[in-house]
Design an enzyme around this catalytic site. Structure first.
Site, PDB file in Angstrom:
ATOM      1  N   ASP A  26       0.870  -1.189   0.000  1.00 23.90           N
ATOM      2  CA  ASP A  26       0.000   0.000   0.000  1.00 23.90           C
ATOM      3  C   ASP A  26       0.907   1.238   0.000  1.00 23.90           C
ATOM      4  O   ASP A  26       2.108   1.140   0.280  1.00 23.90           O
ATOM      5  CB  ASP A  26      -0.904   0.015   1.252  1.00 23.90           C
ATOM      6  CG  ASP A  26      -2.202   0.804   1.049  1.00 23.90           C
ATOM      7  OD1 ASP A  26      -2.140   2.043   0.959  1.00 23.90           O
ATOM      8  OD2 ASP A  26      -3.262   0.179   0.951  1.00 23.90           O
ATOM      9  N   LYS A  50     -12.559   1.862 -14.542  1.00 21.84           N
ATOM     10  CA  LYS A  50     -12.933   0.483 -14.223  1.00 21.84           C
ATOM     11  C   LYS A  50     -13.279  -0.291 -15.501  1.00 21.84           C
ATOM     12  O   LYS A  50     -13.051  -1.499 -15.588  1.00 21.84           O
ATOM     13  CB  LYS A  50     -14.104   0.474 -13.235  1.00 21.84           C
ATOM     14  CG  LYS A  50     -13.711   1.007 -11.849  1.00 21.84           C
ATOM     15  CD  LYS A  50     -12.664   0.097 -11.198  1.00 21.84           C
ATOM     16  CE  LYS A  50     -12.310   0.493  -9.792  1.00 21.84           C
ATOM     17  NZ  LYS A  50     -11.305  -0.401  -9.180  1.00 21.84           N
ATOM     18  N   THR A  79     -16.263   0.997   3.082  1.00 20.87           N
ATOM     19  CA  THR A  79     -14.794   1.003   3.206  1.00 20.87           C
ATOM     20  C   THR A  79     -14.344   2.445   3.417  1.00 20.87           C
ATOM     21  O   THR A  79     -15.158   3.376   3.417  1.00 20.87           O
ATOM     22  CB  THR A  79     -14.115   0.471   1.926  1.00 20.87           C
ATOM     23  OG1 THR A  79     -14.350   1.408   0.869  1.00 20.87           O
ATOM     24  CG2 THR A  79     -14.617  -0.908   1.521  1.00 20.87           C
ATOM     25  N   ASN A  96      -5.922  -4.722  -6.268  1.00 24.83           N
ATOM     26  CA  ASN A  96      -7.075  -4.182  -5.536  1.00 24.83           C
ATOM     27  C   ASN A  96      -7.010  -2.664  -5.333  1.00 24.83           C
ATOM     28  O   ASN A  96      -8.043  -2.006  -5.314  1.00 24.83           O
ATOM     29  CB  ASN A  96      -7.156  -4.883  -4.165  1.00 24.83           C
ATOM     30  CG  ASN A  96      -8.036  -4.126  -3.196  1.00 24.83           C
ATOM     31  OD1 ASN A  96      -9.272  -4.151  -3.304  1.00 24.83           O
ATOM     32  ND2 ASN A  96      -7.418  -3.411  -2.253  1.00 24.83           N
ATOM     33  N   TYR A 105     -14.244   7.498 -12.975  1.00 22.74           N
ATOM     34  CA  TYR A 105     -14.250   6.215 -12.268  1.00 22.74           C
ATOM     35  C   TYR A 105     -14.811   5.117 -13.172  1.00 22.74           C
ATOM     36  O   TYR A 105     -14.214   4.045 -13.303  1.00 22.74           O
ATOM     37  CB  TYR A 105     -15.069   6.337 -10.980  1.00 22.74           C
ATOM     38  CG  TYR A 105     -14.926   5.140 -10.064  1.00 22.74           C
ATOM     39  CD1 TYR A 105     -13.810   4.996  -9.247  1.00 22.74           C
ATOM     40  CD2 TYR A 105     -15.900   4.150 -10.024  1.00 22.74           C
ATOM     41  CE1 TYR A 105     -13.677   3.898  -8.410  1.00 22.74           C
ATOM     42  CE2 TYR A 105     -15.775   3.044  -9.189  1.00 22.74           C
ATOM     43  CZ  TYR A 105     -14.660   2.927  -8.380  1.00 22.74           C
ATOM     44  OH  TYR A 105     -14.528   1.833  -7.546  1.00 22.74           O
ATOM     45  N   ASP A 145       3.447   1.911  -4.496  1.00 20.68           N
ATOM     46  CA  ASP A 145       2.515   2.799  -5.189  1.00 20.68           C
ATOM     47  C   ASP A 145       2.244   2.157  -6.538  1.00 20.68           C
ATOM     48  O   ASP A 145       3.144   2.071  -7.389  1.00 20.68           O
ATOM     49  CB  ASP A 145       3.137   4.193  -5.355  1.00 20.68           C
ATOM     50  CG  ASP A 145       2.205   5.170  -6.064  1.00 20.68           C
ATOM     51  OD1 ASP A 145       1.300   4.715  -6.808  1.00 20.68           O
ATOM     52  OD2 ASP A 145       2.379   6.387  -5.892  1.00 20.68           O
ATOM     53  N   VAL A 146       1.007   1.709  -6.738  1.00 16.57           N
ATOM     54  CA  VAL A 146       0.689   0.915  -7.934  1.00 16.57           C
ATOM     55  C   VAL A 146       0.803   1.697  -9.232  1.00 16.57           C
ATOM     56  O   VAL A 146       0.755   1.106 -10.314  1.00 16.57           O
ATOM     57  CB  VAL A 146      -0.724   0.293  -7.821  1.00 16.57           C
ATOM     58  CG1 VAL A 146      -0.756  -0.788  -6.764  1.00 16.57           C
ATOM     59  CG2 VAL A 146      -1.796   1.363  -7.563  1.00 16.57           C
TER      60      VAL A 146
HETATM   61  P1  NAI Z   1     -10.198   1.773   0.582  1.00 18.76           P
HETATM   62  O1  NAI Z   1     -10.019   3.236   0.393  1.00 18.76           O
HETATM   63  O2  NAI Z   1     -10.693   1.287   1.889  1.00 18.76           O
HETATM   64  O3  NAI Z   1      -8.863   1.010   0.216  1.00 18.76           O
HETATM   65  C1  NAI Z   1      -8.086   1.361  -0.910  1.00 18.76           C
HETATM   66  C2  NAI Z   1      -6.623   1.215  -0.557  1.00 18.76           C
HETATM   67  O4  NAI Z   1      -5.857   1.484  -1.739  1.00 18.76           O
HETATM   68  C3  NAI Z   1      -6.158   2.212   0.517  1.00 18.76           C
HETATM   69  O5  NAI Z   1      -5.481   1.533   1.548  1.00 18.76           O
HETATM   70  C4  NAI Z   1      -5.247   3.159  -0.240  1.00 18.76           C
HETATM   71  O6  NAI Z   1      -4.185   3.668   0.543  1.00 18.76           O
HETATM   72  C5  NAI Z   1      -4.750   2.263  -1.363  1.00 18.76           C
HETATM   73  N1  NAI Z   1      -4.263   3.021  -2.512  1.00 18.76           N
HETATM   74  C6  NAI Z   1      -4.826   4.076  -3.139  1.00 18.76           C
HETATM   75  N2  NAI Z   1      -4.046   4.514  -4.138  1.00 18.76           N
HETATM   76  C7  NAI Z   1      -2.950   3.713  -4.147  1.00 18.76           C
HETATM   77  C8  NAI Z   1      -1.773   3.657  -4.930  1.00 18.76           C
HETATM   78  N3  NAI Z   1      -1.564   4.543  -5.926  1.00 18.76           N
HETATM   79  N4  NAI Z   1      -0.874   2.698  -4.680  1.00 18.76           N
HETATM   80  C9  NAI Z   1      -1.069   1.821  -3.668  1.00 18.76           C
HETATM   81  N5  NAI Z   1      -2.153   1.829  -2.866  1.00 18.76           N
HETATM   82  C10 NAI Z   1      -3.077   2.768  -3.111  1.00 18.76           C
HETATM   83  O7  NAI Z   1     -11.194   1.364  -0.587  1.00 18.76           O
HETATM   84  P2  NAI Z   1     -11.850  -0.023  -1.038  1.00 18.76           P
HETATM   85  O8  NAI Z   1     -13.272   0.267  -1.244  1.00 18.76           O
HETATM   86  O9  NAI Z   1     -11.428  -1.145  -0.199  1.00 18.76           O
HETATM   87  O10 NAI Z   1     -11.208  -0.157  -2.494  1.00 18.76           O
HETATM   88  C11 NAI Z   1     -10.551  -1.323  -2.960  1.00 18.76           C
HETATM   89  C12 NAI Z   1     -10.919  -1.538  -4.411  1.00 18.76           C
HETATM   90  O11 NAI Z   1     -12.304  -1.850  -4.497  1.00 18.76           O
HETATM   91  C13 NAI Z   1     -10.698  -0.310  -5.304  1.00 18.76           C
HETATM   92  O12 NAI Z   1     -10.146  -0.706  -6.541  1.00 18.76           O
HETATM   93  C14 NAI Z   1     -12.114   0.204  -5.497  1.00 18.76           C
HETATM   94  O13 NAI Z   1     -12.251   0.952  -6.681  1.00 18.76           O
HETATM   95  C15 NAI Z   1     -12.881  -1.098  -5.529  1.00 18.76           C
HETATM   96  N6  NAI Z   1     -14.308  -0.990  -5.314  1.00 18.76           N
HETATM   97  C16 NAI Z   1     -14.804  -0.443  -4.140  1.00 18.76           C
HETATM   98  C17 NAI Z   1     -16.157  -0.351  -3.967  1.00 18.76           C
HETATM   99  C18 NAI Z   1     -16.762   0.251  -2.726  1.00 18.76           C
HETATM  100  O14 NAI Z   1     -17.981   0.481  -2.706  1.00 18.76           O
HETATM  101  N7  NAI Z   1     -15.989   0.504  -1.686  1.00 18.76           N
HETATM  102  C19 NAI Z   1     -17.112  -0.830  -4.982  1.00 18.76           C
HETATM  103  C20 NAI Z   1     -16.484  -1.413  -6.138  1.00 18.76           C
HETATM  104  C21 NAI Z   1     -15.129  -1.476  -6.281  1.00 18.76           C
END
Ligand code: NAI
Length: 254
Positions: free
Chosen positions: A38, A163, A194, A91, A159, A64-65
């Site tokens: 992360d 996706k 989240t 993810n 977004y 950093d992805v």
């Molecule tokens: P979250 O915000 O809880 O977790 C996302 C994590 O990704 C965070 O820990 C953040 O620090 C990390 N991150 C962000 N940019 C980054 C980068 N450039 N390099 C490395 N790490 C990075 O959010 P969540 O919801 O758990 O998101 C996970 C995945 O699920 C994402 O791809 C999101 O688009 C997807 N998603 C989430 C939904 C929701 O309703 N929460 C619905 C559908 C998909």
């Protein structure tokens, strides 16, 4: 060592929070050695420690992805430590306000940030994981996409587009690497509680509207999504590639 991922070496991006954190915990319980990655170092370290405290195997690495050099370093690290890479979960992603404006109001710099975090990231992860997986004759990549690659909404042009790119890349790469035993699949979560959605769901009416749109009558927890990722990462899915596993409480079945 036992469990559905026994003996497997896995990288999870965005592992500090939300769906990534739940996935790291589940992978740890199912016998994988998990590299939690992360940009949030404190959060990622805490998840690695929690996995270890629960009896699993885990380490944290900053990644950093959107930065190719970080990917090179992460894959080098895994091969040096474990000699193989079996699973990559792409993810990490970015949402928030700039990701949620309709097309005519998109600021180009925001578009580029969202595309980098949600689409370029998947390309970079795939690009660097494939040669590592090839060394042992196979592997599994699971991309965390979104129902917003499948359906539209009032906002969110960037977004949705980011996706959509991740979805198309999943199918293309699945075809390109199937003959090498590398399976590439995606999960499509609906509305999940989240870090990404906390601020939005706290606004009056938003959470209620999302619950109303979801036939199963609630928004998801990260723990609702992680088992889908586990299945696609495991050998139970050995005949599954290029698939789209929707985990949305029935929202897109309407
Ligand atoms: P979250 O915000 O809880 O977790 C996302 C994590 O990704 C965070 O820990 C953040 O620090 C990390 N991150 C962000 N940019 C980054 C980068 N450039 N390099 C490395 N790490 C990075 O959010 P969540 O919801 O758990 O998101 C996970 C995945 O699920 C994402 O791809 C999101 O688009 C997807 N998603 C989430 C939904 C929701 O309703 N929460 C619905 C559908 C998909």
């Amino acid at each position: 060592m036992s469990g559905r991922l026994a003996g497997k070496i896995a990288i999870v991006t965005g592992g500090a929070s939300g769906i990534g954190r739940a996935t790291c915990r589940l992978f740890g319980r199912e016998g994988a050695a998990v590299l939690v990655t992360d940009v949030n170092e404190a959060g990622g370290r805490a998840v690695g420690e929690a996995v270890t405290a629960a009896g699993g195997r885990a380490a944290f690495l900053p990644l950093d992805v959107t930065r190719e050099a970080d990917w090179t370093a992460a894959i080098d690290h895994v091969l040096r430590e474990h000699g193989r890479l079996d699973v990559l979960v792409n993810n990490a992603g970015r949402g928030g306000l700039p990701a949620r404006v309709p097309a005519e109001h998109v600021v180009l710099a925001d578009w580029e940030l969202i595309m980098a975090a949600n689409a370029t990231s998947v390309l970079l992860g795939t690009k660097h994981a494939i040669p590592a997986m090839r060394r042992t004759g196979g592997g599994a990549i699971v991309n965390v996409v979104s129902i917003y690659a499948l359906v539209g909404s009032r906002g969110g042009a960037s977004y949705h587009a980011s996706k959509g790119a991740a979805r198309a890349l999943t199918r293309a790469a699945a075809i390109q690497y199937a003959s090498e035993g590398i399976r590439i699949n995606a999960v499509f979560p609906g509305f999940v509680e989240t870090g990404m959605t906390a601020e939005l769901h706290a606004r009056p009416g938003v959470r209620e509207e999302r619950v109303a749109l979801t036939p199963l009558g609630r928004v998801a927890e990260p723990e609702d999504v992680a088992p889908g990722i586990l299945y696609l990462a495991s050998d139970e899915a050995s005949f599954v590639t290029g698939t789209e596993l929707v985990i949305d409480g029935g929202m897109t079945a309407r």
